[in-house]
Structures are given as structure tokens and as C-alpha cells.
Scaffold this motif. Structure first.
Motif, PDB file in Angstrom:
ATOM      1  N   ALA A 178       0.818  -1.201   0.000  1.00  0.00           N
ATOM      2  CA  ALA A 178       0.000   0.000   0.000  1.00  0.00           C
ATOM      3  C   ALA A 178       0.854   1.256   0.000  1.00  0.00           C
ATOM      4  O   ALA A 178       0.464   2.289  -0.523  1.00  0.00           O
ATOM      5  N   GLN A 179       2.020   1.136   0.601  1.00  0.00           N
ATOM      6  CA  GLN A 179       2.861   2.318   0.719  1.00  0.00           C
ATOM      7  C   GLN A 179       3.713   2.573  -0.517  1.00  0.00           C
ATOM      8  O   GLN A 179       4.338   3.616  -0.653  1.00  0.00           O
ATOM      9  N   SER A 180       3.718   1.615  -1.425  1.00  0.00           N
ATOM     10  CA  SER A 180       4.653   1.692  -2.537  1.00  0.00           C
ATOM     11  C   SER A 180       4.431   2.924  -3.402  1.00  0.00           C
ATOM     12  O   SER A 180       5.346   3.405  -4.055  1.00  0.00           O
ATOM     13  N   ALA A 181       3.205   3.428  -3.384  1.00  0.00           N
ATOM     14  CA  ALA A 181       2.907   4.548  -4.262  1.00  0.00           C
ATOM     15  C   ALA A 181       3.366   5.888  -3.686  1.00  0.00           C
ATOM     16  O   ALA A 181       3.416   6.886  -4.386  1.00  0.00           O
ATOM     17  N   LEU A 182       3.695   5.883  -2.403  1.00  0.00           N
ATOM     18  CA  LEU A 182       4.097   7.146  -1.783  1.00  0.00           C
ATOM     19  C   LEU A 182       5.427   7.639  -2.347  1.00  0.00           C
ATOM     20  O   LEU A 182       6.306   6.848  -2.649  1.00  0.00           O
ATOM     21  N   PRO A 183       5.567   8.954  -2.455  1.00  0.00           N
ATOM     22  CA  PRO A 183       6.839   9.525  -2.911  1.00  0.00           C
ATOM     23  C   PRO A 183       7.979   9.187  -1.947  1.00  0.00           C
ATOM     24  O   PRO A 183       9.126   8.968  -2.371  1.00  0.00           O
ATOM     25  N   GLU A 184       7.625   9.100  -0.660  1.00  0.00           N
ATOM     26  CA  GLU A 184       8.664   8.836   0.336  1.00  0.00           C
ATOM     27  C   GLU A 184       8.941   7.342   0.493  1.00  0.00           C
ATOM     28  O   GLU A 184       9.579   6.931   1.464  1.00  0.00           O
ATOM     29  N   ALA A 185       8.474   6.545  -0.465  1.00  0.00           N
ATOM     30  CA  ALA A 185       8.554   5.090  -0.306  1.00  0.00           C
ATOM     31  C   ALA A 185       9.961   4.623   0.058  1.00  0.00           C
ATOM     32  O   ALA A 185      10.150   3.840   0.996  1.00  0.00           O
ATOM     33  N   GLN A 186      10.936   5.110  -0.671  1.00  0.00           N
ATOM     34  CA  GLN A 186      12.295   4.621  -0.457  1.00  0.00           C
ATOM     35  C   GLN A 186      12.793   4.938   0.960  1.00  0.00           C
ATOM     36  O   GLN A 186      13.367   4.095   1.627  1.00  0.00           O
ATOM     37  N   ARG A 220       4.129   1.153  14.293  1.00  0.00           N
ATOM     38  CA  ARG A 220       3.656   2.537  14.312  1.00  0.00           C
ATOM     39  C   ARG A 220       3.999   3.253  13.011  1.00  0.00           C
ATOM     40  O   ARG A 220       3.191   3.988  12.447  1.00  0.00           O
ATOM     41  N   LEU A 221       5.208   3.003  12.553  1.00  0.00           N
ATOM     42  CA  LEU A 221       5.638   3.573  11.274  1.00  0.00           C
ATOM     43  C   LEU A 221       4.704   3.126  10.158  1.00  0.00           C
ATOM     44  O   LEU A 221       4.262   3.931   9.328  1.00  0.00           O
ATOM     45  N   ALA A 222       4.390   1.846  10.185  1.00  0.00           N
ATOM     46  CA  ALA A 222       3.520   1.300   9.148  1.00  0.00           C
ATOM     47  C   ALA A 222       2.137   1.942   9.197  1.00  0.00           C
ATOM     48  O   ALA A 222       1.573   2.303   8.161  1.00  0.00           O
ATOM     49  N   VAL A 223       1.616   2.102  10.407  1.00  0.00           N
ATOM     50  CA  VAL A 223       0.298   2.722  10.557  1.00  0.00           C
ATOM     51  C   VAL A 223       0.310   4.137   9.988  1.00  0.00           C
ATOM     52  O   VAL A 223      -0.564   4.518   9.210  1.00  0.00           O
ATOM     53  N   ARG A 224       1.339   4.886  10.377  1.00  0.00           N
ATOM     54  CA  ARG A 224       1.436   6.278   9.926  1.00  0.00           C
ATOM     55  C   ARG A 224       1.456   6.350   8.395  1.00  0.00           C
ATOM     56  O   ARG A 224       0.759   7.155   7.786  1.00  0.00           O
ATOM     57  N   ASN A 225       2.242   5.455   7.814  1.00  0.00           N
ATOM     58  CA  ASN A 225       2.398   5.521   6.372  1.00  0.00           C
ATOM     59  C   ASN A 225       1.188   4.996   5.623  1.00  0.00           C
ATOM     60  O   ASN A 225       0.865   5.482   4.538  1.00  0.00           O
ATOM     61  N   LEU A 226       0.542   4.027   6.216  1.00  0.00           N
ATOM     62  CA  LEU A 226      -0.671   3.534   5.562  1.00  0.00           C
ATOM     63  C   LEU A 226      -1.720   4.635   5.553  1.00  0.00           C
ATOM     64  O   LEU A 226      -2.382   4.870   4.534  1.00  0.00           O
ATOM     65  N   ARG A 227      -1.842   5.339   6.670  1.00  0.00           N
ATOM     66  CA  ARG A 227      -2.775   6.466   6.733  1.00  0.00           C
ATOM     67  C   ARG A 227      -2.465   7.469   5.634  1.00  0.00           C
ATOM     68  O   ARG A 227      -3.341   7.941   4.923  1.00  0.00           O
ATOM     69  N   ALA A 229      -0.828   6.930   2.893  1.00  0.00           N
ATOM     70  CA  ALA A 229      -1.091   6.369   1.566  1.00  0.00           C
ATOM     71  C   ALA A 229      -2.578   6.393   1.246  1.00  0.00           C
ATOM     72  O   ALA A 229      -2.973   6.653   0.108  1.00  0.00           O
ATOM     73  N   LEU A 230      -3.397   6.152   2.262  1.00  0.00           N
ATOM     74  CA  LEU A 230      -4.834   6.127   2.019  1.00  0.00           C
ATOM     75  C   LEU A 230      -5.375   7.529   1.729  1.00  0.00           C
ATOM     76  O   LEU A 230      -6.437   7.670   1.135  1.00  0.00           O
ATOM     77  N   ARG A 231      -4.635   8.558   2.162  1.00  0.00           N
ATOM     78  CA  ARG A 231      -5.057   9.926   1.856  1.00  0.00           C
ATOM     79  C   ARG A 231      -5.062  10.146   0.343  1.00  0.00           C
ATOM     80  O   ARG A 231      -6.020  10.647  -0.216  1.00  0.00           O
ATOM     81  N   ASN A 232      -3.972   9.774  -0.311  1.00  0.00           N
ATOM     82  CA  ASN A 232      -3.963   9.898  -1.778  1.00  0.00           C
ATOM     83  C   ASN A 232      -4.273   8.562  -2.421  1.00  0.00           C
ATOM     84  O   ASN A 232      -3.406   7.878  -2.936  1.00  0.00           O
ATOM     85  N   ARG A 233      -5.528   8.235  -2.373  1.00  0.00           N
ATOM     86  CA  ARG A 233      -5.956   6.962  -2.939  1.00  0.00           C
ATOM     87  C   ARG A 233      -5.698   6.917  -4.433  1.00  0.00           C
ATOM     88  O   ARG A 233      -5.546   5.850  -5.017  1.00  0.00           O
ATOM     89  N   THR A 234      -5.705   8.054  -5.040  1.00  0.00           N
ATOM     90  CA  THR A 234      -5.530   8.097  -6.496  1.00  0.00           C
ATOM     91  C   THR A 234      -4.276   7.351  -6.939  1.00  0.00           C
ATOM     92  O   THR A 234      -4.230   6.792  -8.020  1.00  0.00           O
ATOM     93  N   HIS A 235      -3.286   7.350  -6.062  1.00  0.00           N
ATOM     94  CA  HIS A 235      -2.018   6.730  -6.438  1.00  0.00           C
ATOM     95  C   HIS A 235      -2.068   5.208  -6.428  1.00  0.00           C
ATOM     96  O   HIS A 235      -1.208   4.566  -6.990  1.00  0.00           O
ATOM     97  N   LEU A 236      -3.030   4.666  -5.731  1.00  0.00           N
ATOM     98  CA  LEU A 236      -2.986   3.218  -5.551  1.00  0.00           C
ATOM     99  C   LEU A 236      -4.325   2.533  -5.763  1.00  0.00           C
ATOM    100  O   LEU A 236      -4.667   1.568  -5.118  1.00  0.00           O
ATOM    101  N   ASP A 237      -5.054   3.031  -6.735  1.00  0.00           N
ATOM    102  CA  ASP A 237      -6.332   2.404  -7.046  1.00  0.00           C
ATOM    103  C   ASP A 237      -6.145   0.988  -7.574  1.00  0.00           C
ATOM    104  O   ASP A 237      -7.088   0.215  -7.640  1.00  0.00           O
TER     105      ASP A 237
END
Lengths: 250, 250
Positions: A178-186, A220-227, A229-237
Motif C-alpha cells: 500500500a505504501q509503494s505509491a508514496l513519494p517517500e517510499a524509499q 507505528r511507522l507502518a500505521v502512519r504511512n498507511l494512513r 497512503a490512504l489519503r492519496n488513494r488516487t495513487h494506488l487504485d
DNA sequence: TGTATTCGTTATGTATACAATAGCGGGGAG
DNA sequence: CTCCCCGCTATTGTATACATAACGAATACA
């Protein structure tokens, strides 16, 4: 014998369970929708009895919900349900790490963990990470968590962690995807890898509290990032399991 | 229609599940023993299909284990399995208490918890505690834990705690029963009650970390005392679920 | 026209029949 | 006397038939 083609290598029940779980997680079955046994019989190829057993198992897994009047429906999850599940698994994995640290782990047993660590290090060296490398990462990360869980040597705990991972996005691979689409993924991957490094160190030095704390932080890190990622759903439809999450904010 | 007398108020599946669980927990079925479906059909009165559904559910519950060649057997637990399960539940309840504290609980919602607290205080006033009072204590204590769990307002967590409580001696009532034979029983109950008091206070003051810590300590106390109780088995041979624990030290 | 009741259809819960496999016992051979 | 192989039996996995309850539609009555 020529008519009926039955695969005897796997039970019908398991076959149906796998097929139905796939249908649920892939979004073929909408949440809240009542699952028709007859339809399930058609799509899975098994007969009603194995299908029903599979449905019961999936209900216990938490993917389905029994309807009082009869039958089952696909469960829907709120965003909070998901993040709670991740934190839940993190807590459990923290306990596993603590058990491993307190009870002692031989260097040999720690080896697979270090192998995962090294392999992921290798992958993270390339910037930006390729799609193939990311796919490898998901596998390696899942393996790391599985091995760590095993190191607790506590069957009841291992069992619970497996159960907690059954929910969508609650498995190690699930939320990473789910987090893969985030810009900060790396950056996230790098931080996560640091957590992995620390937990190994803590276990080696038999620092139970530290091992536990870092795994909880990891979650906790995962929770934060999933949240995030879910904000910009457009990236991971593209993620099908997303359909299981209720869109309405509670 | 006059011949067949079927109780329609409860499903055959649930009936079979309850009956079989009771048989397992009461020791009628020995651990390691293969459960005969036919026999289960006779003892439960349900037919094979509901019995099989019940068996699947009990397997998911953790009381049974699937045999690769087919069928189910009663699971055996080591002493460590039990103590791990208790610590596991304590960890989960700790998380629940933290969620309750962090997310906030109204005075009204806290009321049932305080009622339990008060009622138990009342019971503990008599020294030594009577058998009846102890029985009431078990009920009230179970209720306290159940209400506390609910206060987390996290369905996935509540679900997991329920699952963790399914194992013998892992439920709030289960381990209290086991300790009842100890000479220090009354002191233990008093200390446990103090824990209850603290967790309420922590939740009221929204001290998440403190609420979590005390619940984990609560479980630790339980583990310690269960170990103690299992040392002098002679005092508590009356507990049927004891048969499920492997006697051989690992 | 709206509501309630009844009838029909469909799907689930339950029971049982059938098939296949695994475990066991007996018999034969070495 | 022992070990191996074959066949039998018992039990599980699967399929299907039957009964019942719930949902929906249609009609009749208010």
C-alpha cells in the motif's frame, strides 16, 4: 473415470477456501454483499459441503461475517480497523521479539534473519528502487517477519500472529504494498530496514524490552504511512483489497 | 411431525460445538486422541454435517488440531503454552486499556467497570472468602475484563482477545479458578483488585502507557501464580481442563 | 392508492448416501 | 518365527437430496 476430472492432490475444502479468499481480496465480492453458496459452488467447482466448510473457515479468519438469518457476507473494514490491526500485529510481533531475546537464540538460528537483512540492504542500494527489486523486497520482508515470529518458539503466539495477519493490509506484505505509491517510499523502506537491524541486535544482546519496543515502533511507522497512503488513494487504485475498506469516515 | 423432536431455537451446529467443547474441556476426550465423527454424532445428537462444521470451528478456536490424513484430534498444551497464552492475552488487554485511555472514555462508560470494582471490594472484605463469594468473584472478574476489552472500541482487537481467551486457562475465569487452591489465594485476589483499580484510574486520567503497563503486570501476576498452582497439582485435581496440559516437562 | 396478507420461489440448514483412502489384521512365504 | 503383502473394514471427504424459513411479488381490501 474419464468424465470426472478431480484433482486429488488437494482437498476440495482447501481449494474452495483459496478460491473464495482470492475472490474476496481481489474485490470480486463486494463488502456487505451476501455470499451465495450456489454461486460459490459454481465458481469454485467444489460441492456445497466443502464450500460451507471453507466459508466457516473464512468467517473464523475474519474475512466473512455470519448473518443471523443465515449465510455469510463479506466483511467491511474501516480505516481504523486496518490501522488497529497493524498495531495489533506489531504488538504481537513485539512480544515475539521479546520472547526470542529473553529465551535466547543461537547464532545459527539468527542466520536466516541476517540473510534477509543483507539481501534487503543490497536491494535498497539502488536509487530509485526498480519494480522488480521492490517485488523482491516484499518477499524478503515477509520472510523476515515470518522468521522472527518463529524465533519466539511460542506456538500460541505464532498462531495469533498468523491470525492477525489474515486481515487485508495487516500482513507484512500487505501494508508495504500500500505504501509503494508514496513519494517517500524509499525513505520508509530504509527506516524499516533500520528497525530490522536493531531488532536483530537486540535479540543478539538479549535485550528483550528493546527488541519489543522497536517492533512496536516498526508497526507505528507502518500505521502512519498507511494512513498517509490512504489519503492519496488516487495513487494506488490498483490495489484490489482497497475495496474492502469503508470509504465513509466514521 | 410428531416423531422428530427438533429444537429450532438453536442451530444444530452451535449445539454440537457447545457439546464438543464441553467434552474437550471437561476431559471426556483425551488430548492426542482422534475424535470420531460417528461418536460425536451420537453424543451430540446432531448429524454429520453440523458436527463437521463444529469441528472446523473448534479447530480454528485452537482446541482441536487437524490430522493430515484426515479428521481431528484434541490438542495438548504444554505448561509454557498456557503461560504464553496468558501473557499473550495480557498484552492484548494492555493494548485495549491503552486504546481506551488514549481515545477517551466517558464517565458513563466507565460506570460498569467501577461497579465491578465495588462489588469485588465487597466480596474481598470477608476473610477468608467463602466458596460462594469466590464463585461470584470469578463472574465479576470475567465481566470486568470483558467490559475493559469493549472499551477499546476496536473490533479487531476485541476479536483477537476473545480468540486468545479460548485456550484452557487463558480466559479471565480460567486462571483464577486454577489459583483458588493456593494458600495465598486471598492475597492474590487483593493484588489483582489493586491492578483493576489502577487501570481504571489510568484510563480516567488518559494515561495510556500506565494503563497498558498495569494490565501486562496483571497478566504477569497470573502467570506466576498459575505456575505456582501447577506445582502443587494435588490441590486442584478437581479441575478437568487440567487433563489438557502435557505432564512431561519440555 | 397504499398497505397488508398470502403464496411462491429461492437459498440455507440438515440429513444421508456414496466413494475413496488409510489403517489394521490375517495369511502366506522366506 | 518373523516379515511382508494383500484384502477387508471402518472412517473420513464429498455429493446430493430433503425440509424449512426467509424474502419478494402480487393481489385484494381498506
Amino acid at each position: 473415470m474419464a468424465e470426472r476430472e478431480v484433482d486429488r492432490s488437494i482437498s476440495q475444502t482447501v481449494k474452495a477456501q483459496l478460491a473464495l479468499r482470492d475472490q474476496i481480496l481481489s474485490g470480486s465480492l463486494r463488502p456487505g454483499e451476501r455470499i451465495s453458496e450456489l454461486q460459490a459452488v459454481e465458481t469454485t467447482g467444489a460441492s456445497r459441503t466443502p464450500v460451507r466448510m471453507a466459508l466457516v473457515r473464512l468467517e473464523e479468519e475474519g474475512l466473512l461475517e455470519g448473518i443471523p438469518s443465515g449465510g455469510f457476507m463479506v466483511k467491511a473494514f474501516s480505516e481504523r480497523d486496518i490501522s488497529d490491526s497493524i498495531e495489533l500485529r506489531g504488538t504481537l510481533e513485539g512480544l515475539a521479539a521479546r520472547f526470542a531475546a529473553e529465551r535466547g537464540v543461537s547464532a545459527r538460528e539468527l542466520e536466516p534473519l541476517k540473510e534477509c537483512l543483507g539481501a534487503i540492504d543490497e536491494l535498497l542500494r539502488q536509487v530509485p528502487i526498480s519494480v522488480d527489486a521492490f517485488s523482491s523486497y516484499v518477499t524478503l520482508n515477509a520472510r523476515f517477519h515470518a522468521v522472527l515470529t518463529e524465533l519466539s518458539r511460542s506456538p500460541p503466539l505464532i498462531r495469533q500472529i498468523d491470525r492477525a495477519s489474515a486481515l487485508p493490509f495487516a500482513s507484512p506484505s500487505g501494508f508495504v504494498m500500500a505504501q509503494s505509491a508514496l513519494p517517500e517510499a524509499q525513505q520508509i523502506l530504509i527506516i524499516g530496514q533500520e528497525h530490522h537491524r536493531v531488532v536483530i541486535d537486540a535479540i543478539e544482546n538479549r535485550e528483550g524490552a528493546r527488541a519489543e519496543a522497536i517492533m512496536r515502533e516498526h508497526a507505528r511507522l507502518a500505521v502512519r504511512n498507511l494512513r498517509l497512503a490512504l489519503r492519496n488513494r488516487t495513487h494506488l487504485d490498483l490495489l484490489p483489497a482497497l475495496a474492502l475498506i469503508k470509504t465513509a469516515t466514521d
